[in-house]
Design an enzyme around this catalytic site. Structure first.
Site, mmCIF file in Angstrom:
data_model
loop_
_atom_site.group_PDB
_atom_site.id
_atom_site.type_symbol
_atom_site.label_atom_id
_atom_site.label_comp_id
_atom_site.label_asym_id
_atom_site.label_seq_id
_atom_site.Cartn_x
_atom_site.Cartn_y
_atom_site.Cartn_z
ATOM 1 N N ASP A 115 35.402 -11.534 -37.996
ATOM 2 C CA ASP A 115 36.447 -11.025 -38.762
ATOM 3 C C ASP A 115 36.327 -9.648 -39.086
ATOM 4 O O ASP A 115 36.836 -9.217 -40.133
ATOM 5 C CB ASP A 115 36.466 -11.872 -40.073
ATOM 6 C CG ASP A 115 37.030 -13.223 -39.857
ATOM 7 O OD1 ASP A 115 38.239 -13.059 -39.154
ATOM 8 O OD2 ASP A 115 36.333 -14.364 -40.086
ATOM 9 N N ASP A 175 43.594 -16.417 -35.253
ATOM 10 C CA ASP A 175 43.423 -15.340 -36.122
ATOM 11 C C ASP A 175 42.803 -14.181 -35.360
ATOM 12 O O ASP A 175 42.772 -13.206 -35.925
ATOM 13 C CB ASP A 175 42.637 -15.957 -37.511
ATOM 14 C CG ASP A 175 42.783 -17.315 -37.739
ATOM 15 O OD1 ASP A 175 43.106 -18.201 -37.211
ATOM 16 O OD2 ASP A 175 42.773 -17.542 -39.206
ATOM 17 N N THR A 235 42.482 -28.345 -34.618
ATOM 18 C CA THR A 235 43.038 -27.496 -35.822
ATOM 19 C C THR A 235 41.630 -27.598 -36.554
ATOM 20 O O THR A 235 41.099 -28.460 -36.567
ATOM 21 C CB THR A 235 44.403 -27.908 -36.581
ATOM 22 O OG1 THR A 235 44.488 -26.831 -37.506
ATOM 23 C CG2 THR A 235 43.884 -29.325 -37.091
ATOM 24 N N ARG A 247 50.216 -20.006 -41.546
ATOM 25 C CA ARG A 247 49.565 -18.680 -41.115
ATOM 26 C C ARG A 247 49.115 -18.386 -39.610
ATOM 27 O O ARG A 247 49.253 -17.124 -39.198
ATOM 28 C CB ARG A 247 48.572 -18.567 -42.138
ATOM 29 C CG ARG A 247 47.855 -16.988 -42.247
ATOM 30 C CD ARG A 247 47.212 -16.865 -43.517
ATOM 31 N NE ARG A 247 45.991 -17.540 -43.358
ATOM 32 C CZ ARG A 247 45.468 -18.682 -44.429
ATOM 33 N NH1 ARG A 247 46.401 -19.153 -45.071
ATOM 34 N NH2 ARG A 247 44.459 -18.820 -44.224
ATOM 35 N N TRP A 251 49.866 -14.838 -37.620
ATOM 36 C CA TRP A 251 48.719 -14.133 -37.121
ATOM 37 C C TRP A 251 49.001 -13.896 -35.405
ATOM 38 O O TRP A 251 48.963 -12.802 -35.121
ATOM 39 C CB TRP A 251 47.366 -14.932 -37.114
ATOM 40 C CG TRP A 251 46.718 -15.161 -38.389
ATOM 41 C CD1 TRP A 251 45.957 -16.338 -38.529
ATOM 42 C CD2 TRP A 251 46.479 -14.045 -39.238
ATOM 43 N NE1 TRP A 251 45.348 -16.218 -39.657
ATOM 44 C CE2 TRP A 251 45.587 -14.773 -40.311
ATOM 45 C CE3 TRP A 251 46.976 -12.892 -39.572
ATOM 46 C CZ2 TRP A 251 45.398 -14.381 -41.579
ATOM 47 C CZ3 TRP A 251 46.573 -12.313 -40.924
ATOM 48 C CH2 TRP A 251 45.892 -12.993 -41.859
#
Length: 390
Positions: A115, A175, A235, A247, A251
């Site tokens: 991240d 993401d 998931t 979301r 992304w």
């Protein structure tokens, strides 16, 4: 991926976008600034008690929640301050942005997370763009080096998570597309193409394995690093393995739009168009354009919405509109979403400890952050407001 077939399929999509009232950007930013002034005061008060907490994340069960710098959301708060400075040119926001950006600096050396795009590039990338401070440039470059250590050549992707080894071996979440911008930028800053090559390889592998025929995305793909094969498609934050977590779709849309900007590879533009088609043509989404947290939750319409997915989508659509033949439709869709967010999903001044937007969903399966304000919703909302002007 067959680019010709993809574009042909897109040509028959129908976009049912009602022309939206334009958002009053000046009014929206004025309101956001007032809220953020409240937020800054609450941050400072919280840090007097616990100095290791650096950024506000959410309000849960009525409680103001701060996080340490290694939390994946730590960079959004200082990044919001940079956007407020960009819009207002007010030195007050510049000073605050510099102050809180510094708190995340240590994470440039963090090799235990994917991240770093969120944590480092959102604040330091915007900081460097607006000030050209070479100290910010150095942090961006080091963060890209740290992120690159998570790349596996055989699988062709950057590893997302190191936790829950009993569930997966080499998990990659959709993401992770958002962290590629850090790598693209670092190649531009250094001339070292290795970062660019990692980003492109990850994006290509994700197109190959993450998407269904309708352009909806799985959340987690688990890889075998010995063979490069997919072990499982599951998931973590969506309703079910085969559902479309809202979301996650946002992304994907944002990620491939950004990849097209950085590479001009038409395969990425086609992918972004495809994901946009899935989002905008989905009849589950209410007329205000704000999606439910998962497109396949059987409790719809009683399910929670996700304003964060909406703000990410709106920001992405404004950019995609500049590149795609569907540009007018995308801009109209973004206008509609942004107008809904600015008129129906904003906190009253002084409420929610100073967070701007309400009604986001963080991690519903874990019963965490359901129907709450959350920092990344606010960040992409401000970005969408800025992009709507251009």
């Amino acid at each position: 991926m067959n680019l010709k077939i993809t574009i042909t399929a897109l040509s028959v999509l129908s976009f049912s976008i009602v022309k939206a009232q334009k958002t009053d950007v000046k009014k929206a930013f004025a309101s956001a600034a007032k809220q953020t002034e409240v937020l800054v005061k609450n941050v400072d008060s919280a840090r007097k008690v616990k100095p290791n907490l650096v950024s506000p994340r959410t309000v849960e069960n009525g409680q103001f929640k701060m996080v340490v710098s290694k939390d994946w959301t730590s960079g959004f708060f200082p990044a919001e301050l940079w956007y407020l400075y960009q819009y207002t040119n007010d030195k007050k926001w510049l000073d605050l942005a510099k102050k809180y950006t510094e708190d995340i600096k240590r994470e440039q050396f963090n090799k235990g997370t994917h991240d770093l795009g969120f944590m480092i590039y959102c604040p330091f990338g915007n900081g460097y763009r607006l000030t050209k401070d070479t100290a910010y440039k150095a942090v961006i470059i080091q963060a890209a080096k740290s992120l690159s250590t998570r790349f596996n050549v055989k699988a062709g992707v950057l590893k997302s998570w190191d936790h829950n080894g009993d569930k997966w071996k080499y998990p990659v979440i959709i993401d992770n597309m958002m962290n590629l911008e850090l790598l693209f930028e670092t190649t531009k800053l250094t001339g070292d193409s290795s970062f660019y090559k990692i980003a492109v390889t990850h994006a290509n592998t994700t197109i190959k394995n993450h998407f269904r025929p309708d352009f909806s995305s799985y959340h987690v793909i688990d890889y075998d690093t010995l063979t490069g094969n997919v072990r499982q498609k599951v998931t973590a934050q969506g309703y079910a393995n085969e559902s479309a977590w809202a979301r996650g779709q946002a992304w994907a849309l944002y990620g491939y739009t950004m990849c097209y900007r950085e590479t001009k590879n038409k395969a990425y533009l086609a992918q972004a168009d495809g994901v946009a088609g899935f989002i905008l043509n989905n009849k589950i989404t209410p007329t205000d354009g704000i999606p439910y947290w998962d497109y396949n939750d059987p409790k719809i319409p009683e399910a929670s919405r996700d304003a964060s997915a909406a703000s990410i989508t709106a920001s992405a659509l404004y950019e995609l509109a500049k590149y795609s033949t569907h540009g007018k439709k995308y801009k109209a869709a973004a206008d509609k979403i942004l107008n809904s967010l600015s008129t129906k999903y904003t906190s009253k001044i002084g409420a929610n400890y100073g967070f701007i937007l309400e009604h986001s969903t963080g991690h519903r399966p874990a019963k965490s952050e359901i129907d709450v304000p959350i920092n990344y919703a606010d960040y992409y909302y401000l970005e969408a407001l800025l992009r709507s002007k251009n």
